[in-house]
Design a protein around this motif. Structure first.
Motif, PDB file in Angstrom:
ATOM      1  N   ARG A 110       0.866  -1.175   0.000  1.00  0.00           N
ATOM      2  CA  ARG A 110       0.000   0.000   0.000  1.00  0.00           C
ATOM      3  C   ARG A 110       0.908   1.233   0.000  1.00  0.00           C
ATOM      4  N   ARG A 152       1.427   7.673 -11.489  1.00  0.00           N
ATOM      5  CA  ARG A 152       0.485   7.079 -12.431  1.00  0.00           C
ATOM      6  C   ARG A 152       1.078   7.069 -13.842  1.00  0.00           C
ATOM      7  N   PRO A 181      -2.627   0.565  -4.253  1.00  0.00           N
ATOM      8  CA  PRO A 181      -3.588   1.579  -3.826  1.00  0.00           C
ATOM      9  C   PRO A 181      -2.887   2.783  -3.212  1.00  0.00           C
ATOM     10  N   ASP A 200      -7.236   6.485  -3.845  1.00  0.00           N
ATOM     11  CA  ASP A 200      -8.082   5.339  -3.504  1.00  0.00           C
ATOM     12  C   ASP A 200      -8.590   5.400  -2.068  1.00  0.00           C
ATOM     13  N   PHE A 230     -14.129   4.071  -2.151  1.00  0.00           N
ATOM     14  CA  PHE A 230     -13.106   4.930  -1.561  1.00  0.00           C
ATOM     15  C   PHE A 230     -13.018   4.622  -0.066  1.00  0.00           C
ATOM     16  N   GLU A 231     -11.807   4.416   0.425  1.00  0.00           N
ATOM     17  CA  GLU A 231     -11.621   3.993   1.813  1.00  0.00           C
ATOM     18  C   GLU A 231     -11.260   5.170   2.715  1.00  0.00           C
TER      19      GLU A 231
END
Length: 286
Positions: A110, A152, A181, A200, A230-231
């Motif tokens: 992560r 990205r 993520p 994310d 979405f967290e």
């Protein structure tokens, strides 16, 4: 209903362990990470600080050496940086480091990214000692934005040319693994807006927001703006005397998905293992 003593929480919220590298020995951090790996902790994170000066400690540990060692000695927990500071390295170097971790722990990485510390805060001491003071908030937010854009672009094999960072179309630093993520750390409305549109997840500084009476509003703001999936996570201290590392009830009531609970040296791996076992039981009986 869970049978963990002293707990009535029955939700599925995840709990993570954040290992502060300040003044810690690497074997101590590894012991704690292995203890977390035995039970209900979902992810082990560490800070992106290279000097103990930020917290009046005699040293810090390199985050990628730390995470690499953890990756090589665990099998279940996810791993991440909470959060990468754009002032510490070029985004292409960050991409190389993260992708190298992916080769050690496929599917378990992560990536947290933040805008870095205010020049007036204690957390900027390491940069001040280098004679490289941090810029103001607007520039740091711009660097955060470009860092995510470069990452990205690198993963897509595209060029990027920005005000603060640039990258060629073929940087040859990633091996084909998917970009992990991205979680943005912070607390301001501007950072939340950016995270909802480009990341994310969002990791909120719970103590600051609770003290200001803003946590509930910030979570509601994210939920109203962010896309499905979405967290939302919160950054809070690990309470070693609580069976679940702290009472999760209020966070769960707000609809928060994840607690990221920090602990600093000295770290008792036995206490971490006990909390990990309670968390596993809680999740199994939820």
């Amino acid at each position: 209903m869970t049978d963990v003593p002293g707990c009535c929480f029955t939700g599925r919220m995840q709990t993570d362990l954040v290992l502060a590298p300040l003044g810690a020995d690497l074997p101590e951090l590894l012991d704690a990470a292995r203890a977390a790996d035995t039970g209900g902790f979902d992810t082990v994170w560490t800070y992106d600080h290279f000097s103990g000066l930020v917290d009046r400690k005699p040293w810090s540990r390199d985050p990628f050496v730390t995470l690499g060692a953890i990756a090589a000695t665990t099998s279940r927990v996810n791993l991440g940086l909470l959060v990468a500071n754009p002032a510490n390295r070029h985004p292409v170097q960050l991409a190389c480091a993260i992708n190298s971790l992916q080769s050690l722990a496929p599917g378990r990485i992560r990536l947290g990214i933040g805008s870095g510390s205010s020049p007036k805060s204690q957390w900027s001491a390491e940069h001040a000692a280098l004679g490289r003071p941090l810029p103001g908030a607007a520039v740091r937010r711009a660097m955060l934005t470009e860092t995510v854009a470069v990452l990205r672009a690198v993963w897509r094999g595209e060029a990027f040319d920005g005000e603060h960072f640039s990258a060629a179309a073929a940087m040859a630093v990633t091996d084909g693994a998917e970009l992990p993520p991205i979680v943005i750390g912070g607390r301001t409305a501007e950072t939340i807006e950016y995270a909802c549109d480009h990341a994310d997840g969002m990791n909120l500084l719970a103590a600051d927001l609770v003290a200001d009476g803003q946590l509930d509003d910030r979570v509601a703001e994210i939920r109203s703006r962010a896309p499905e999936g979405f967290e939302v996570s919160v950054f809070a201290p690990l309470e070693l005397d609580h069976p679940l590392g702290g009472d999760p009830e209020h966070f769960a009531t707000l609809g928060i998905d994840r607690r990221t609970l920090w602990v600093q040296s000295p770290i008792d791996a036995g206490q971490i293992a006990a909390i990990a076992a309670n968390l596993a039981t809680n999740l199994a009986t939820a």
